[in-house]
Design an enzyme around this catalytic site. Structure first.
Site, PDB file in Angstrom:
ATOM      1  N   ASP A 117     -13.588   5.676  13.711  1.00 41.33           N
ATOM      2  CA  ASP A 117     -14.111   5.504  15.076  1.00 41.33           C
ATOM      3  C   ASP A 117     -14.283   6.890  15.684  1.00 41.33           C
ATOM      4  O   ASP A 117     -13.812   7.889  15.131  1.00 41.33           O
ATOM      5  CB  ASP A 117     -13.143   4.659  15.923  1.00 41.33           C
ATOM      6  CG  ASP A 117     -13.699   4.351  17.317  1.00 41.33           C
ATOM      7  OD1 ASP A 117     -14.928   4.291  17.487  1.00 41.33           O
ATOM      8  OD2 ASP A 117     -12.892   4.185  18.260  1.00 41.33           O
ATOM      9  N   SER A 118     -14.924   6.926  16.841  1.00 40.30           N
ATOM     10  CA  SER A 118     -15.053   8.188  17.550  1.00 40.30           C
ATOM     11  C   SER A 118     -13.725   8.621  18.151  1.00 40.30           C
ATOM     12  O   SER A 118     -13.534   9.792  18.476  1.00 40.30           O
ATOM     13  CB  SER A 118     -16.079   8.037  18.680  1.00 40.30           C
ATOM     14  OG  SER A 118     -15.689   6.962  19.515  1.00 40.30           O
ATOM     15  N   TYR A 174     -19.354   8.856  21.477  1.00 37.19           N
ATOM     16  CA  TYR A 174     -20.598   8.548  20.771  1.00 37.19           C
ATOM     17  C   TYR A 174     -21.619   7.906  21.719  1.00 37.19           C
ATOM     18  O   TYR A 174     -22.828   7.989  21.493  1.00 37.19           O
ATOM     19  CB  TYR A 174     -20.326   7.565  19.630  1.00 37.19           C
ATOM     20  CG  TYR A 174     -19.787   8.185  18.360  1.00 37.19           C
ATOM     21  CD1 TYR A 174     -19.419   9.526  18.289  1.00 37.19           C
ATOM     22  CD2 TYR A 174     -19.656   7.407  17.219  1.00 37.19           C
ATOM     23  CE1 TYR A 174     -18.929  10.066  17.110  1.00 37.19           C
ATOM     24  CE2 TYR A 174     -19.172   7.942  16.028  1.00 37.19           C
ATOM     25  CZ  TYR A 174     -18.809   9.276  15.987  1.00 37.19           C
ATOM     26  OH  TYR A 174     -18.325   9.807  14.812  1.00 37.19           O
ATOM     27  N   GLY A 175     -21.107   7.221  22.727  1.00 39.63           N
ATOM     28  CA  GLY A 175     -21.973   6.406  23.576  1.00 39.63           C
ATOM     29  C   GLY A 175     -23.048   7.168  24.320  1.00 39.63           C
ATOM     30  O   GLY A 175     -24.053   6.590  24.748  1.00 39.63           O
ATOM     31  N   CYS A 184     -16.423   0.897  15.102  1.00 42.69           N
ATOM     32  CA  CYS A 184     -17.155   1.484  16.230  1.00 42.69           C
ATOM     33  C   CYS A 184     -18.514   0.789  16.330  1.00 42.69           C
ATOM     34  O   CYS A 184     -19.339   0.889  15.413  1.00 42.69           O
ATOM     35  CB  CYS A 184     -17.340   2.983  15.984  1.00 42.69           C
ATOM     36  SG  CYS A 184     -18.364   3.779  17.240  1.00 42.69           S
ATOM     37  N   ASN A 185     -18.722   0.088  17.423  1.00 44.34           N
ATOM     38  CA  ASN A 185     -19.993  -0.640  17.610  1.00 44.34           C
ATOM     39  C   ASN A 185     -21.172   0.319  17.724  1.00 44.34           C
ATOM     40  O   ASN A 185     -22.267   0.021  17.246  1.00 44.34           O
ATOM     41  CB  ASN A 185     -19.938  -1.484  18.883  1.00 44.34           C
ATOM     42  CG  ASN A 185     -18.946  -2.616  18.789  1.00 44.34           C
ATOM     43  OD1 ASN A 185     -19.316  -3.755  18.537  1.00 44.34           O
ATOM     44  ND2 ASN A 185     -17.667  -2.319  18.982  1.00 44.34           N
ATOM     45  N   THR A 186     -20.949   1.454  18.361  1.00 42.80           N
ATOM     46  CA  THR A 186     -22.047   2.394  18.564  1.00 42.80           C
ATOM     47  C   THR A 186     -22.551   2.908  17.217  1.00 42.80           C
ATOM     48  O   THR A 186     -23.753   2.887  16.924  1.00 42.80           O
ATOM     49  CB  THR A 186     -21.586   3.589  19.438  1.00 42.80           C
ATOM     50  OG1 THR A 186     -20.932   3.077  20.595  1.00 42.80           O
ATOM     51  CG2 THR A 186     -22.748   4.459  19.846  1.00 42.80           C
ATOM     52  N   CYS A 224     -17.386  -2.698  22.372  1.00 43.17           N
ATOM     53  CA  CYS A 224     -16.967  -1.328  22.051  1.00 43.17           C
ATOM     54  C   CYS A 224     -15.506  -1.476  21.682  1.00 43.17           C
ATOM     55  O   CYS A 224     -14.745  -2.159  22.396  1.00 43.17           O
ATOM     56  CB  CYS A 224     -17.122  -0.422  23.268  1.00 43.17           C
ATOM     57  SG  CYS A 224     -16.276   1.168  23.092  1.00 43.17           S
TER      58      CYS A 224
HETATM   59  N1  DGL Z   1     -15.410   2.924  20.134  1.00 44.81           N
HETATM   60  C1  DGL Z   1     -16.807   3.132  20.103  1.00 44.81           C
HETATM   61  C2  DGL Z   1     -17.582   1.821  20.034  1.00 44.81           C
HETATM   62  O1  DGL Z   1     -17.065   0.826  19.552  1.00 44.81           O
HETATM   63  C3  DGL Z   1     -17.488   4.113  20.989  1.00 44.81           C
HETATM   64  C4  DGL Z   1     -16.839   4.924  22.044  1.00 44.81           C
HETATM   65  C5  DGL Z   1     -17.611   6.220  22.295  1.00 44.81           C
HETATM   66  O2  DGL Z   1     -17.387   7.132  21.510  1.00 44.81           O
HETATM   67  O3  DGL Z   1     -18.428   6.277  23.222  1.00 44.81           O
HETATM   68  O4  DGL Z   1     -18.713   1.748  20.412  1.00 44.81           O
END
Ligand code: DGL
Length: 267
Positions: A14-15, A46-47, A78-80, A192
């Site tokens: 993940d980020s 990451y967002g 991480c969804n992003t 997220c």
């Molecule tokens: N945890 C990450 C996600 O599921 C992103 C958080 C980020 O880095 O902005 O999207």
């Protein structure tokens, strides 16, 4: 078919700390699994990044990590990263990769009103991948989307034991309920992986809302993919890797040790 060594870890990526919400569900069903958890703190958040930045960064980092840690399975928690780069990562790696994408299907099964909310990062909520999840799993339902980057910082702060202004959670929910049809919203997807870490706080801001996330589904998928494999009888300590300086995760150590992540390293 090659035999997977019992010491081969599951690698979570993940980020930041958000992937712990996925790790929690996986540890419940695969308690003996050795874990390598990677937080790309040098790239957080990451967002706010572009599709091109994510597509370049994530497969390259995972390539190095797979080479170094030889995992049996990679989970991009991480969804992003997944809604942008899952296919790039799968093409670049020769280990199975499990992705985390917004849980729109379970939300469509849980809603009574037919109005679903999606809280995610700015990068996630604008993805075509999300349009496709909507079209495939909830075509006759309304999907309200809201980017809530403040919740990423809030989850990071909470895990470091720092105070967070509760207005952050109320603002995130208002970002959905203030939209047209928002008064009918009954199920919100935490799209997220950071957000389930602050689910109690979000529930306090929206007591009648049902929140869903993809962690349980990922855990089931990982169980299935590893069902014929063996695990060490006495797993070694689990490893936490940061792409930033180790000193910058000092305040996270109590939270990490709760997950058995006691060997801390910098990539
Ligand atoms: N945890 C990450 C996600 O599921 C992103 C958080 C980020 O880095 O902005 O999207």
């Amino acid at each position: 078919m090659s035999i997977v060594p019992s010491c081969a870890p599951l690698l979570f990526f993940d980020s930041g700390i958000g992937g712990l919400s996925v790790l929690k569900a996986v540890k419940a069903v695969l308690p003996k699994a050795p874990i390598v958890f990677v937080a790309d703190y040098a790239g957080l958040p990451y967002g706010t990044k572009t599709e091109a930045e994510i597509s370049a960064r994530v497969p390259a980092l995972l390539g190095r990590l797979v080479e170094r840690y030889q995992p049996r399975l990679v989970t991009i928690a991480c969804n992003t990263a997944c809604t942008i780069a899952l296919s790039h990562v799968r093409a670049a790696l020769d280990v199975p990769v499990v992705g985390t994408v917004p849980a729109i299907k379970p939300a469509s099964e849980a809603t009574q009103s037919g109005v679903i909310g999606l809280l995610g990062t700015a990068a996630t909520v604008r993805q075509i991948y999300v349009d496709k999840l909507h079209a495939n799993h909830a075509p006759h339902m309304t999907l309200l989307r809201h980017a809530a980057p403040e919740l990423v910082s809030a989850a990071e702060a909470k895990m470091r034991g720092e105070p967070v202004d509760p207005a952050v959670y109320a603002r995130a929910m208002a970002g959905l309920t203030d939209q047209q049809k928002g008064e009918q919203l009954d199920v919100t997807v935490l799209g997220c992986t950071h957000f389930p870490l602050v689910e109690d706080e979000l529930r306090a801001a929206a007591p009648h809302m049902t929140f869903v996330d993809g962690a349980a589904g990922i855990a089931r998928r990982m169980c299935h993919l590893t069902k014929d494999q063996t695990w060490p009888e006495y797993p070694d300590e689990h490893t936490f890797i940061t792409t930033g300086p180790v000193a910058a995760v000092n305040t996270l150590l109590p939270a990490l040790s709760g997950f058995g992540l006691t060997r801390i390293r910098s990539l």
